[in-house]
Design a protein around this motif. Structure first.
Motif, PDB file in Angstrom:
ATOM      1  N   LYS A 103       7.526   3.872   9.290  1.00 35.41           N
ATOM      2  CA  LYS A 103       7.737   3.827  10.700  1.00 35.41           C
ATOM      3  C   LYS A 103       7.490   5.665  10.746  1.00 35.41           C
ATOM      4  O   LYS A 103       7.889   5.787   9.600  1.00 35.41           O
ATOM      5  CB  LYS A 103       9.709   3.757  11.616  1.00 35.41           C
ATOM      6  CG  LYS A 103      10.477   4.036  10.525  1.00 35.41           C
ATOM      7  CD  LYS A 103      10.976   5.432   9.824  1.00 35.41           C
ATOM      8  CE  LYS A 103      10.469   6.912   9.697  1.00 35.41           C
ATOM      9  NZ  LYS A 103      10.867   7.822   8.530  1.00 35.41           N
TER      10      LYS A 103
ATOM     11  N   THR B  15       9.985  -1.007   9.437  1.00 32.85           N
ATOM     12  CA  THR B  15      10.993  -1.028   8.231  1.00 32.85           C
ATOM     13  C   THR B  15      11.870  -0.043   8.726  1.00 32.85           C
ATOM     14  O   THR B  15      12.233   1.006   8.649  1.00 32.85           O
ATOM     15  CB  THR B  15      10.321  -0.984   6.826  1.00 32.85           C
ATOM     16  OG1 THR B  15       9.530   0.730   6.991  1.00 32.85           O
ATOM     17  CG2 THR B  15      10.156  -1.596   6.190  1.00 32.85           C
TER      18      THR B  15
ATOM     19  N   GLY C 212      14.801  -0.125   7.996  1.00 33.32           N
ATOM     20  CA  GLY C 212      16.044  -0.212   7.128  1.00 33.32           C
ATOM     21  C   GLY C 212      17.324  -0.225   7.218  1.00 33.32           C
ATOM     22  O   GLY C 212      17.643  -1.244   6.491  1.00 33.32           O
TER      23      GLY C 212
ATOM     24  N   THR D 199       3.228   4.469   3.164  1.00 36.47           N
ATOM     25  CA  THR D 199       2.441   5.739   3.448  1.00 36.47           C
ATOM     26  C   THR D 199       3.067   6.231   4.096  1.00 36.47           C
ATOM     27  O   THR D 199       2.764   6.405   4.907  1.00 36.47           O
ATOM     28  CB  THR D 199       0.470   5.613   3.024  1.00 36.47           C
ATOM     29  OG1 THR D 199       0.652   4.762   4.620  1.00 36.47           O
ATOM     30  CG2 THR D 199       0.343   4.327   2.366  1.00 36.47           C
TER      31      THR D 199
ATOM     32  N   ALA E 167       6.408  15.423  -0.434  1.00 35.44           N
ATOM     33  CA  ALA E 167       6.640  14.524   0.465  1.00 35.44           C
ATOM     34  C   ALA E 167       7.259  15.447   1.965  1.00 35.44           C
ATOM     35  O   ALA E 167       7.292  14.788   3.288  1.00 35.44           O
ATOM     36  CB  ALA E 167       8.207  13.357  -0.597  1.00 35.44           C
TER      37      ALA E 167
ATOM     38  N   GLY F 292       4.536   4.320  -4.094  1.00 42.12           N
ATOM     39  CA  GLY F 292       4.101   4.336  -5.615  1.00 42.12           C
ATOM     40  C   GLY F 292       5.056   5.069  -6.724  1.00 42.12           C
ATOM     41  O   GLY F 292       6.751   5.753  -5.725  1.00 42.12           O
TER      42      GLY F 292
ATOM     43  N   LEU G 124       5.744   7.971  -7.316  1.00 42.63           N
ATOM     44  CA  LEU G 124       6.563   9.602  -6.754  1.00 42.63           C
ATOM     45  C   LEU G 124       7.134   8.579  -5.032  1.00 42.63           C
ATOM     46  O   LEU G 124       7.717   9.641  -4.658  1.00 42.63           O
ATOM     47  CB  LEU G 124       5.925  10.673  -6.766  1.00 42.63           C
ATOM     48  CG  LEU G 124       5.273  10.703  -8.760  1.00 42.63           C
ATOM     49  CD1 LEU G 124       4.566  11.603  -8.601  1.00 42.63           C
ATOM     50  CD2 LEU G 124       6.336  10.380  -9.199  1.00 42.63           C
TER      51      LEU G 124
ATOM     52  N   VAL H 191       0.510  -1.488  -0.075  1.00 42.71           N
ATOM     53  CA  VAL H 191      -0.058   0.318   0.325  1.00 42.71           C
ATOM     54  C   VAL H 191       0.974   0.838   0.414  1.00 42.71           C
ATOM     55  O   VAL H 191       1.656   1.749   0.475  1.00 42.71           O
ATOM     56  CB  VAL H 191      -0.994   0.138   0.681  1.00 42.71           C
ATOM     57  CG1 VAL H 191      -1.799   1.062   1.068  1.00 42.71           C
ATOM     58  CG2 VAL H 191      -1.706  -0.942   1.330  1.00 42.71           C
TER      59      VAL H 191
ATOM     60  N   ARG I 265      -2.411   6.224 -12.284  1.00 42.78           N
ATOM     61  CA  ARG I 265      -1.528   6.482 -12.016  1.00 42.78           C
ATOM     62  C   ARG I 265      -0.161   5.087 -11.005  1.00 42.78           C
ATOM     63  O   ARG I 265       0.716   4.492 -11.622  1.00 42.78           O
ATOM     64  CB  ARG I 265      -0.607   7.829 -10.988  1.00 42.78           C
ATOM     65  CG  ARG I 265       0.822   8.282 -10.995  1.00 42.78           C
ATOM     66  CD  ARG I 265       1.432   9.243 -10.350  1.00 42.78           C
ATOM     67  NE  ARG I 265       0.824   8.975  -9.400  1.00 42.78           N
ATOM     68  CZ  ARG I 265       0.888  10.517  -8.257  1.00 42.78           C
ATOM     69  NH1 ARG I 265       0.829  11.610  -8.655  1.00 42.78           N
ATOM     70  NH2 ARG I 265       0.480  10.445  -7.061  1.00 42.78           N
TER      71      ARG I 265
HETATM   72  P1  NAI Z   1       5.953  10.282  -0.233  1.00 41.87           P
HETATM   73  O1  NAI Z   1       5.331  10.530  -0.239  1.00 41.87           O
HETATM   74  O2  NAI Z   1       6.933  10.277  -1.270  1.00 41.87           O
HETATM   75  O3  NAI Z   1       5.028   8.728  -0.400  1.00 41.87           O
HETATM   76  C1  NAI Z   1       3.912   8.091  -0.389  1.00 41.87           C
HETATM   77  C2  NAI Z   1       3.376   7.697  -1.413  1.00 41.87           C
HETATM   78  O4  NAI Z   1       2.121   6.748  -0.746  1.00 41.87           O
HETATM   79  C3  NAI Z   1       3.260   7.899  -3.084  1.00 41.87           C
HETATM   80  O5  NAI Z   1       3.168   7.313  -3.635  1.00 41.87           O
HETATM   81  C4  NAI Z   1       1.730   8.550  -2.262  1.00 41.87           C
HETATM   82  O6  NAI Z   1       0.656   8.568  -3.193  1.00 41.87           O
HETATM   83  C5  NAI Z   1       0.970   7.035  -1.713  1.00 41.87           C
HETATM   84  N1  NAI Z   1      -0.120   6.984  -0.655  1.00 41.87           N
HETATM   85  C6  NAI Z   1      -0.483   7.862   0.480  1.00 41.87           C
HETATM   86  N2  NAI Z   1      -1.535   7.932   1.027  1.00 41.87           N
HETATM   87  C7  NAI Z   1      -2.103   6.662   0.552  1.00 41.87           C
HETATM   88  C8  NAI Z   1      -3.611   5.540   0.525  1.00 41.87           C
HETATM   89  N3  NAI Z   1      -3.791   6.048   1.345  1.00 41.87           N
HETATM   90  N4  NAI Z   1      -3.311   4.261  -0.244  1.00 41.87           N
HETATM   91  C9  NAI Z   1      -2.735   4.164  -0.637  1.00 41.87           C
HETATM   92  N5  NAI Z   1      -1.172   5.002  -0.640  1.00 41.87           N
HETATM   93  C10 NAI Z   1      -0.622   5.913  -0.611  1.00 41.87           C
HETATM   94  O7  NAI Z   1       6.412   9.372   1.411  1.00 41.87           O
HETATM   95  P2  NAI Z   1       7.545   8.471   1.866  1.00 41.87           P
HETATM   96  O8  NAI Z   1       8.581   9.916   2.001  1.00 41.87           O
HETATM   97  O9  NAI Z   1       7.967   7.352   1.308  1.00 41.87           O
HETATM   98  O10 NAI Z   1       7.335   7.941   3.270  1.00 41.87           O
HETATM   99  C11 NAI Z   1       6.227   7.334   3.744  1.00 41.87           C
HETATM  100  C12 NAI Z   1       6.163   6.100   5.185  1.00 41.87           C
HETATM  101  O11 NAI Z   1       7.702   5.554   4.368  1.00 41.87           O
HETATM  102  C13 NAI Z   1       6.519   7.426   5.769  1.00 41.87           C
HETATM  103  O12 NAI Z   1       5.782   6.777   6.866  1.00 41.87           O
HETATM  104  C14 NAI Z   1       7.784   7.581   5.986  1.00 41.87           C
HETATM  105  O13 NAI Z   1       7.955   8.375   7.870  1.00 41.87           O
HETATM  106  C15 NAI Z   1       8.619   6.492   5.187  1.00 41.87           C
HETATM  107  N6  NAI Z   1       9.746   6.277   5.430  1.00 41.87           N
HETATM  108  C16 NAI Z   1      10.541   5.303   6.166  1.00 41.87           C
HETATM  109  C17 NAI Z   1      12.328   5.289   5.572  1.00 41.87           C
HETATM  110  C18 NAI Z   1      13.014   3.678   6.126  1.00 41.87           C
HETATM  111  O14 NAI Z   1      14.354   4.503   5.552  1.00 41.87           O
HETATM  112  N7  NAI Z   1      11.881   3.451   6.551  1.00 41.87           N
HETATM  113  C19 NAI Z   1      12.586   6.190   4.361  1.00 41.87           C
HETATM  114  C20 NAI Z   1      11.364   7.036   3.674  1.00 41.87           C
HETATM  115  C21 NAI Z   1      10.405   7.246   4.777  1.00 41.87           C
END
Ligand code: NAI
Length: 392
Positions: free
Chosen positions: A116, A142, A144, A93, A189, A20, A22, A17, A53
């Motif tokens: 997280k 994760t 990571g 997400t 983001a 995607g 971006l 979930v 998308r």
């Molecule tokens: P982002 O804003 O770059 O991407 C979020 C994605 O989720 C987009 O593709 C968006 O369309 C999609 N999305 C949002 N709500 C949705 C829903 N209800 N159903 C389906 N798709 C949905 O965010 P980013 O940076 O990828 O962060 C996402 C999560 O990952 C956050 O919780 C962040 O804290 C975490 N994160 C963890 C990292 C790690 O190293 N473990 C690194 C970067 C982010």
């Protein structure tokens, strides 16, 4: 050493979930989960808030078009009707959505791998933990960076007393990408990261330093915090009340002291994470910008650099080695290692193999709970004038 051979009877049918086209983190999940085609197979997804998308993206990475869903609710419902439906889902997400998606996934009988910071409150984590226990399912988080082999080496050396008693814990996760508000204006983001409704009660503390805090727990599981003090700032005022910089001081139950610096305004810094554990005899130093080397500094002796993949390392470190010394490993191998452990945990849970589950070291829901508790205590301290608060 790992070579991709199967560790579980068959790969798990996996969906995402979010994550995607971006998204920042989605590809890291796929790099981790799909590194060994013996652990997971990506068979479905609700990859994007924008259904078109998301579908286009899913088809592009090889998912059957009929299993690229417009939202997670439809995915969980439709997949439950299939004999070959999904078994485990990763949630990649923004933070505010983690709880509702994890709750729905567990109720749909799916194991959960979640980003997280896990949820906004420790009460939410406890509710999800109880549900997962009731359903016999796994929740993994994760963190990571935590799959780097030399972290297991640190853990083993500290446990074997090779640095003596831990006295000082020095943690840092900083970068300078948000030194100005330029990114806040253009990046979706970044926009949600400084919106408390979506990010939760913290910015840099939850966004980056939960990783470092987890690593500290991973390498010294016996160290429990007694009290902490958090001082946080919003150098870009529009980010308030969420912090872009924070210092946390910690007192541990065994008398040790610690500090953690989290920042996204450390202009020019490209170091990311740095961990120094100081014991009564020696210190260990590791940084994720040079993850193949671990410094072992014994007082009164020349410093040593321990290298990844070498036979002198603890078996627990070499058990998650993939490429061998000299052949560079990095973040994707770290992710692959934690994803492999998620697969082993899920498989063991299904087989009722409590011994494997008890011995497996991976970021489970307890680690997610600890991270959220740590954030709650940081916010409590900071919002009461940066006072010492007992760690609750
Ligand atoms: P982002 O804003 O770059 O991407 C979020 C994605 O989720 C987009 O593709 C968006 O369309 C999609 N999305 C949002 N709500 C949705 C829903 N209800 N159903 C389906 N798709 C949905 O965010 P980013 O940076 O990828 O962060 C996402 C999560 O990952 C956050 O919780 C962040 O804290 C975490 N994160 C963890 C990292 C790690 O190293 N473990 C690194 C970067 C982010």
């Amino acid at each position: 050493m790992l070579n991709g051979e199967r560790k579980i009877a068959r790969p798990l049918r996996w969906a995402m979930v979010g994550g995607g086209r971006l998204s920042q983190v989605g590809y890291k999940h796929r790099c981790g989960a799909l590194r060994d085609n013996t652990a997971f197979q990506l068979v479905a997804g609700a990859f994007d808030l924008d259904p078109e998308r998301g579908r286009d993206f899913g088809v592009n990475i090889g998912v059957d078009p009929s299993r690229c869903y417009p939202n997670y609710q439809t995915m969980f419902r439709e997949e439950a009707r299939r004999e070959d439906g999904i078994e485990v889902v990763s949630i990649a997400t923004p933070n505010a959505t983690h709880f509702e998606i994890a709750w729905a996934a567990l109720n749909a009988g799916l194991d959960v791998i979640c980003e997280k910071p896990l949820f906004f409150t420790s009460d939410e984590v406890r509710k999800v933990k109880a549900l997962a226990e009731e359903k016999g399912l796994i929740v993994g988080v994760t963190y990571g960076f935590s799959g780097h082999p030399l972290l297991m080496q640190m853990r083993a050396m500290i446990a074997h007393g090779e640095i003596g008693d831990v006295r000082i814990v020095d943690l840092q996760y900083t970068h300078g990408f948000n030194a100005t508000d330029a990114v806040d204006k253009v990046s979706d983001a970044q926009k949600w990261r400084v919106d408390p409704k979506i990010a939760g009660p913290t910015f840099v503390l939850g966004d980056i330093s939960t990783h470092t805090y987890y690593i500290s727990q991973l390498v010294m599981p016996h160290m429990k915090i007694r009290e902490l003090l958090c001082d946080r700032q919003s150098f870009i005022p529009s980010r308030a009340p969420l912090e872009d910089n924070a210092f946390v001081l910690m007192h541990y139950e065994n008398g040790a002291v610690g500090r953690l610096w989290a920042s996204s305004v450390n202009a020019g810094c490209m170091d990311s994470q740095r961990i120094r554990i100081v014991g009564s005899k020696a210190s260990l130093v590791w940084s994720d910008s040079n993850p193949s080397e671990l410094r072992y500094e014994v007082q009164g002796q020349p410093n040593q650099t321990l290298y990844r993949g070498m036979p002198y390392l603890d078996p627990s470190a070499n058990a998650i080695e993939r490429l061998g010394a000299l052949h560079t490993e990095g973040l994707t191998e770290s992710w692959a290692n934690i994803y492999l452990k998620f697969a082993i945990a899920i498989d063991a849970k299904r087989r009722g193999d409590e011994k494997t589950l008890a011995e497996l070291v991976y970021p489970d829901i307890e680690a997610g709970l600890e991270g959220v508790r740590w954030l709650e205590n940081c916010v409590k301290s900071a919002s009461n004038g940066s006072i010492w608060v007992p760690f609750e």
